[in-house]
Design an enzyme around this catalytic site. Structure first.
Site, PDB file in Angstrom:
ATOM      1  N   ASP A  46      23.277  29.819  37.970  1.00 19.07           N
ATOM      2  CA  ASP A  46      24.580  30.319  37.499  1.00 19.07           C
ATOM      3  C   ASP A  46      25.675  29.309  37.812  1.00 19.07           C
ATOM      4  O   ASP A  46      25.901  28.974  38.976  1.00 19.07           O
ATOM      5  CB  ASP A  46      24.842  31.655  38.220  1.00 19.07           C
ATOM      6  CG  ASP A  46      26.117  32.362  37.765  1.00 19.07           C
ATOM      7  OD1 ASP A  46      26.777  31.882  36.835  1.00 19.07           O
ATOM      8  OD2 ASP A  46      26.416  33.408  38.366  1.00 19.07           O
ATOM      9  N   MET A  84      29.754  39.420  43.984  1.00 16.41           N
ATOM     10  CA  MET A  84      30.422  38.426  44.829  1.00 16.41           C
ATOM     11  C   MET A  84      31.459  39.175  45.645  1.00 16.41           C
ATOM     12  O   MET A  84      32.670  39.055  45.433  1.00 16.41           O
ATOM     13  CB  MET A  84      31.036  37.326  43.946  1.00 16.41           C
ATOM     14  CG  MET A  84      29.982  36.384  43.379  1.00 16.41           C
ATOM     15  SD  MET A  84      30.566  35.443  41.959  1.00 16.41           S
ATOM     16  CE  MET A  84      30.288  36.648  40.669  1.00 16.41           C
ATOM     17  N   ASP A 121      29.706  39.787  36.432  1.00 19.76           N
ATOM     18  CA  ASP A 121      30.227  39.167  37.653  1.00 19.76           C
ATOM     19  C   ASP A 121      31.265  40.069  38.309  1.00 19.76           C
ATOM     20  O   ASP A 121      32.338  40.301  37.747  1.00 19.76           O
ATOM     21  CB  ASP A 121      30.863  37.814  37.318  1.00 19.76           C
ATOM     22  CG  ASP A 121      29.816  36.758  37.028  1.00 19.76           C
ATOM     23  OD1 ASP A 121      28.917  36.561  37.876  1.00 19.76           O
ATOM     24  OD2 ASP A 121      29.877  36.138  35.951  1.00 19.76           O
ATOM     25  N   HIS A 174      25.947  40.708  39.407  1.00 19.14           N
ATOM     26  CA  HIS A 174      26.094  39.675  40.441  1.00 19.14           C
ATOM     27  C   HIS A 174      27.280  40.056  41.325  1.00 19.14           C
ATOM     28  O   HIS A 174      28.428  39.908  40.925  1.00 19.14           O
ATOM     29  CB  HIS A 174      26.306  38.333  39.733  1.00 19.14           C
ATOM     30  CG  HIS A 174      26.512  37.171  40.640  1.00 19.14           C
ATOM     31  ND1 HIS A 174      26.981  35.952  40.181  1.00 19.14           N
ATOM     32  CD2 HIS A 174      26.313  37.005  41.978  1.00 19.14           C
ATOM     33  CE1 HIS A 174      27.063  35.103  41.193  1.00 19.14           C
ATOM     34  NE2 HIS A 174      26.678  35.718  42.293  1.00 19.14           N
ATOM     35  N   MET A 195      33.745  40.560  41.450  1.00 17.82           N
ATOM     36  CA  MET A 195      34.431  39.777  42.502  1.00 17.82           C
ATOM     37  C   MET A 195      35.509  40.639  43.154  1.00 17.82           C
ATOM     38  O   MET A 195      36.203  41.394  42.468  1.00 17.82           O
ATOM     39  CB  MET A 195      35.099  38.546  41.892  1.00 17.82           C
ATOM     40  CG  MET A 195      34.150  37.662  41.106  1.00 17.82           C
ATOM     41  SD  MET A 195      34.959  36.154  40.576  1.00 17.82           S
ATOM     42  CE  MET A 195      33.715  35.482  39.460  1.00 17.82           C
ATOM     43  N   MET A 209      23.613  29.262  42.965  1.00 19.44           N
ATOM     44  CA  MET A 209      24.912  28.953  42.360  1.00 19.44           C
ATOM     45  C   MET A 209      25.034  27.443  42.190  1.00 19.44           C
ATOM     46  O   MET A 209      24.828  26.686  43.147  1.00 19.44           O
ATOM     47  CB  MET A 209      26.057  29.444  43.239  1.00 19.44           C
ATOM     48  CG  MET A 209      26.199  30.954  43.346  1.00 19.44           C
ATOM     49  SD  MET A 209      26.388  31.833  41.783  1.00 19.44           S
ATOM     50  CE  MET A 209      27.834  31.022  41.069  1.00 19.44           C
ATOM     51  N   SER A 233      27.167  35.542  30.644  1.00 14.02           N
ATOM     52  CA  SER A 233      28.061  36.168  31.621  1.00 14.02           C
ATOM     53  C   SER A 233      29.297  36.698  30.913  1.00 14.02           C
ATOM     54  O   SER A 233      30.031  35.936  30.263  1.00 14.02           O
ATOM     55  CB  SER A 233      28.485  35.149  32.674  1.00 14.02           C
ATOM     56  OG  SER A 233      29.618  35.643  33.361  1.00 14.02           O
ATOM     57  N   HIS A 282      24.947  39.407  32.076  1.00 17.40           N
ATOM     58  CA  HIS A 282      25.277  39.097  33.473  1.00 17.40           C
ATOM     59  C   HIS A 282      26.708  39.574  33.752  1.00 17.40           C
ATOM     60  O   HIS A 282      27.652  39.196  33.057  1.00 17.40           O
ATOM     61  CB  HIS A 282      25.156  37.585  33.666  1.00 17.40           C
ATOM     62  CG  HIS A 282      25.377  37.096  35.058  1.00 17.40           C
ATOM     63  ND1 HIS A 282      24.393  37.072  36.026  1.00 17.40           N
ATOM     64  CD2 HIS A 282      26.488  36.576  35.664  1.00 17.40           C
ATOM     65  CE1 HIS A 282      24.868  36.556  37.147  1.00 17.40           C
ATOM     66  NE2 HIS A 282      26.147  36.258  36.962  1.00 17.40           N
TER      67      HIS A 282
HETATM   68  C1  DX5 Z   1      31.017  32.239  38.626  1.00 17.41           C
HETATM   69  C2  DX5 Z   1      30.165  33.321  37.994  1.00 17.41           C
HETATM   70  C3  DX5 Z   1      29.467  32.876  36.773  1.00 17.41           C
HETATM   71  C4  DX5 Z   1      30.352  32.417  35.647  1.00 17.41           C
HETATM   72  C5  DX5 Z   1      29.645  31.281  34.978  1.00 17.41           C
HETATM   73  O1  DX5 Z   1      31.390  32.608  39.893  1.00 17.41           O
HETATM   74  O2  DX5 Z   1      29.205  33.808  38.906  1.00 17.41           O
HETATM   75  O3  DX5 Z   1      28.545  33.852  36.313  1.00 17.41           O
HETATM   76  O4  DX5 Z   1      30.633  33.383  34.692  1.00 17.41           O
HETATM   77  O5  DX5 Z   1      30.483  30.728  34.019  1.00 17.41           O
HETATM   78  P1  DX5 Z   1      30.128  29.345  33.312  1.00 17.41           P
HETATM   79  O6  DX5 Z   1      28.813  29.522  32.648  1.00 17.41           O
HETATM   80  O7  DX5 Z   1      31.261  29.167  32.364  1.00 17.41           O
HETATM   81  O8  DX5 Z   1      30.095  28.309  34.396  1.00 17.41           O
HETATM   82 ZN    ZN Z   2      27.520  35.141  38.118  1.00 14.68          ZN
END
Ligand code: DX5
Ligand code: ZN
Length: 218
Positions: free
Chosen positions: A177, A68, A35, A66, A37, A139, A8, A33
């Site tokens: 994840d 969010m 993320d 991903h 948000m 998650m 990620s 990956h």
């Molecule tokens: C959290 C993200 C993850 C995050 C995971 O909301 O969706 O993808 O980057 O990070 P680690 O592997 O450090 O928990």
């Molecule tokens: Zn993620």
């Protein structure tokens, strides 16, 4: 199912995103990956369409996006056009009719579609979507931040979803994840996950190839 490691970029150095991603891919990453948000669906804001477009120009790697974000049906087409290979939406982020619309849009764009559940959402909520998607994402932290502690109480849900998928959509990927590292990777693999997202356990380490190899053989 083939095991895939998806670092990620949330834990990467964003100023050097190109070299960070190249390092992970050279180190054996199967996917990257991304993320996204929006500060509404989760209490944090990260990157969006312009960053994905720039990233797409610098790498041929499979980009696992991903989302969010609230009401993802508003933006899935743009994320596909920006270069996502797979777009994952959250089941909690919209109404069923709009989620079905989002799934249809991504499929029409020729991209893969995933659906995700937060820790407090039961697996059964995904039932109407399981035969329509390419990936289910469980998650194992509350989404929003990297570096959180793995929630072992999600392991039965991973098992339950793998069993449901074996029945309804056996080729579907099952991704996990949040808090995945060398210690927790064997647990999620044993529960039936085949795509492992890892932020801090890859980009937080100096030797990304060693980190990825450790997750693969854990
Ligand atoms: C959290 C993200 C993850 C995050 C995971 O909301 O969706 O993808 O980057 O990070 P680690 O592997 O450090 O928990
Ligand atoms: Zn993620």
């Amino acid at each position: 199912m083939t095991l895939k490691i998806a670092p990620s970029i949330l834990s990467a150095d964003f100023v050097n995103l190109q070299s960070e991603c190249a390092d992970a891919v050279a180190g054996g990453a199967d996917w990257l990956h991304v993320d996204v948000m929006d500060g509404l669906f989760v209490p944090n804001i990260t990157v969006g369409i312009p960053v994905l477009k720039s990233l797409r120009k610098t790498t041929d790697a499979f980009l696992d996006v991903h989302l969010m974000i609230d009401r993802p049906e508003r933006y899935v087409e743009e994320f596909c056009r920006a270069g996502a290979d797979l777009v994952t939406v959250h089941v909690e982020a919209s109404q069923p009719q709009d989620l079905l619309e989002a799934i249809k849009t991504v499929v029409e764009q020729g991209k893969k579609i995933g659906i995700s559940v937060k820790p407090k959402t039961p697996a059964t909520v995904l039932l109407p979507y399981l035969d329509l998607v390419d990936l289910v994402l469980v998650m194992t932290v509350e989404p929003g931040f990297g570096g959180q502690k793995f929630m072992a109480d999600q392991l039965p849900k991973i098992k339950q979803l793998r069993a449901m998928l074996d029945e309804l959509n056996p080729d579907c990927d099952l991704e996990v994840d949040g808090g995945v590292d060398e210690t927790t990777a064997p647990l999620v693999k044993a529960a039936g996950a085949n795509v492992l997202v890892a932020g801090s356990a890859v980009f937080g380490r100096a030797d990304r190839a060693a980190a990825i190899a450790a997750l693969r053989k854990a």
